[in-house]
Design a protein around this motif. Structure first.
Motif, PDB file in Angstrom:
ATOM      1  N   GLN A  37      -4.192   7.375  -9.893  1.00  0.00           N
ATOM      2  CA  GLN A  37      -3.752   8.704  -9.473  1.00  0.00           C
ATOM      3  C   GLN A  37      -4.238   9.013  -8.056  1.00  0.00           C
ATOM      4  OE1 GLN A  37      -1.734  10.687 -11.260  1.00  0.00           O
ATOM      5  NE2 GLN A  37      -1.714  12.164  -9.583  1.00  0.00           N
ATOM      6  N   PHE A  39      -4.856   6.802  -5.725  1.00  0.00           N
ATOM      7  CA  PHE A  39      -4.053   5.992  -4.801  1.00  0.00           C
ATOM      8  C   PHE A  39      -2.710   6.653  -4.542  1.00  0.00           C
ATOM      9  CE2 PHE A  39      -6.219   1.959  -6.604  1.00  0.00           C
ATOM     10  CZ  PHE A  39      -7.365   2.300  -5.930  1.00  0.00           C
ATOM     11  N   GLY A  40      -2.145   7.261  -5.585  1.00  0.00           N
ATOM     12  CA  GLY A  40      -0.865   7.940  -5.426  1.00  0.00           C
ATOM     13  C   GLY A  40      -0.932   8.996  -4.336  1.00  0.00           C
ATOM     14  N   THR A  41      -1.956   9.854  -4.407  1.00  0.00           N
ATOM     15  CA  THR A  41      -2.074  10.920  -3.407  1.00  0.00           C
ATOM     16  C   THR A  41      -2.401  10.342  -2.031  1.00  0.00           C
ATOM     17  OG1 THR A  41      -3.087  12.140  -5.206  1.00  0.00           O
ATOM     18  CG2 THR A  41      -2.999  13.212  -3.088  1.00  0.00           C
ATOM     19  N   GLY A  43      -1.515   7.467  -0.981  1.00  0.00           N
ATOM     20  CA  GLY A  43      -0.280   6.858  -0.506  1.00  0.00           C
ATOM     21  C   GLY A  43       0.675   7.901   0.072  1.00  0.00           C
TER      22      GLY A  43
END
Lengths: 91, 305, 101
Positions: A37, A39-41, A43
């Motif tokens: 999660q 990494f998602g933000t 990214g």
């Protein structure tokens, strides 16, 4: 100026790579999910910076999709593991 | 700075890929794969291919994670059992393949433009303004047509293995708790809106049928994860119609143009035709992907409390 | 360098600091709950600052609106993901009847 934004994006990619240590180490699936999660933000921010650095605004749509869809994997994770707990308790 | 960024992204892609293959823990491999998709999206961005970056973002962030989690949930082995190690002998063919590709790249002339001038020159022959969409829907329409066929075969394969004839009777997750309902109330309309936006964008900018379809599919899967039957509500006949309408619209176009202009898959001048085919393809892509997730072996009928 | 660019650099740098803090928290914090804390607090502030920094150089109004839309979307996703994971860990520890590290 564009070099600065690219440098910031590079810094965020380094953050993701450092965070991979938590994915490798674990110990629980939930910890790995927290890392995914994050990494998602990260990214999303990296893609926004790249859109500015490369002067191609359409990349912002990719960032938008990451911001919108990252939570789906977490939903699936919780759905599958909550069944397994129940399953194990029944036995 | 450009070189540093490219090197870092390239090397981390190889490293993460190697860790995915070498990982002994299924869940770790899945999370690494989600991260791989993210870094890949950054790489496509750097390569000036926003179309692929957006597609990778939609698939990697949304549906791939869900499918993998469901596959993990459906594994019959106990969750703690390690993955079998990958035999090292596989390394050699991979290295040979990689070096052949590296040599091939080295031999590309520096000022080589590929098919770009050809496509831009042919843009006057089509009613589409954006070259990528023109290639996908017009110049190489049979590629897109057959890709829709591949998606259909994938859905049929899953249904065959799972021995189910429709998705309406498949398992349903437990109803979402208040927080789940809250985010669905906010995110679902935005997902549908952005799916439509990407489809509309495809006419003149990166976007189009595939990206839009994937986001619409994500909306359907989101609804299903909250305990709503989603596409399962449809009667079986309607579901089949939605599943096949993209493939069929290409087929009709192929026959129609064969009899009218003597060439297969030649689009009529009218832009409505090409839009109709694109919209039908979007609906089929979304339906296929939703069906894949709904028919997947994840376990979620019961929820503890 | 114009005043807009200066502000943009300043905000982006502060965003970077928060991302660094989030990653450090993810690696260094001792248990899942506090790692979640690192994720949602630091990370969303980080994205917020970077979005704020990019608004100063974004150019057109539609692009600015899109940037402003991305931040709350990421916050909604991230904070509810945090709730789902925390709820999952809570149930897991309650069912097992043990306290995990």
């Amino acid at each position: 100026m564009n070099t600065f934004f690219l440098g910031m994006a590079l810094f965020l990619v380094l953050n993701i790579l450092a965070g991979l240590w938590r994915v490798l180490k674990g110990p629980e699936p939930a910890d790995r999910m927290v890392a995914a999660q994050l990494f998602g933000t990260t990214g999303v921010a990296a893609l926004l910076l790249l859109a500015q650095a490369l002067e191609s605004p359409v990349i912002r749509n990719a960032a938008l999709l990451f911001a919108l869809l990252t939570v789906m994997a977490v939903l699936a994770f919780v759905r599958n593991t909550s069944y397994r707990d129940k399953h194990n308790n029944d036995h | 700075m450009n070189l540093a960024f490219d090197l870092l992204v390239g090397l981390s892609l190889v490293w993460v890929a190697w860790r995915i293959v070498g990982s002994r823990d299924h869940f770790q491999a899945v999370v690494l794969f989600i991260t791989f998709g993210l870094i890949l999206s950054l790489a496509w961005t750097r390569l000036q291919s926003p179309d692929i970056a957006i597609a990778e973002a939609a698939v990697g962030a949304g549906l791939a994670g869900v499918l993998f989690m469901d596959a993990l949930g459906g594994l019959s082995s106990s969750p703690g059992s390690p993955r079998p190690a990958v035999p090292l002998t596989l390394l050699f063919p991979c290295l040979i393949l990689a070096s052949i590709m590296a040599i091939a790249v080295l031999f590309v002339p520096e000022d080589f433009l590929g098919l770009i001038p050809v496509v831009h020159g042919a843009l006057t022959d089509t009613s589409l303004e954006y070259p990528v969409t023109a290639v996908l829907l017009d110049f190489r329409a049979y590629d897109t047509w057959l890709e829709l066929g591949v998606l259909l075969v994938a859905v049929l394969g899953v249904m065959g293995i799972r021995r189910i004839g429709s998705i309406s009777g498949s398992r349903l997750p437990a109803p979402a708790d208040p927080v789940g309902r809250w985010i669905i109330r906010i995110l679902l309309p935005i997902m549908v809106l952005i799916g439509g936006y990407l489809l509309w964008l495809g006419a003149f900018a990166p976007g189009g049928a595939f990206q839009g379809g994937v986001v619409l599919a994500a909306a359907g899967v989101m609804l299903w994860q909250a305990g709503h039957p989603s596409l399962g509500l449809l009667p079986r006949l309607w579901w089949i119609v939605l599943l096949f309408c993209g493939f069929l619209s290409f087929l009709i176009l192929a026959f129609w143009s064969l009899f009218h202009s003597g060439r297969m898959l030649a689009h009529p001048e009218n832009k409505l035709w090409i839009l109709g085919v694109e919209y039908a393809a979007t609906i089929s892509i979304a339906t296929c992907l939703i069906s894949l997730v709904l028919a997947s072996p994840g376990r979620c009928r019961v929820r503890d409390n | 360098m114009t005043i807009n660019e200066l502000l943009s650099v300043l905000f982006c740098l502060s965003g970077g600091v928060f991302f660094l803090a989030g990653t450090a928290g993810l690696i260094r914090f001792p248990d899942t709950y506090s790692r979640l804390h690192a994720l949602t607090k630091a990370d969303n502030l980080g994205l917020g600052f970077i979005v704020l920094g990019l608004i100063f150089v974004a150019g057109s109004l539609p692009e600015t609106i899109k940037l402003v839309l991305i931040w709350p979307l990421a916050m909604i996703g991230s904070s509810s993901a945090c709730y789902f994971i925390a709820n999952h860990v809570h149930r897991l520890t309650r069912n097992k009847g043990i306290t995990r590290d």
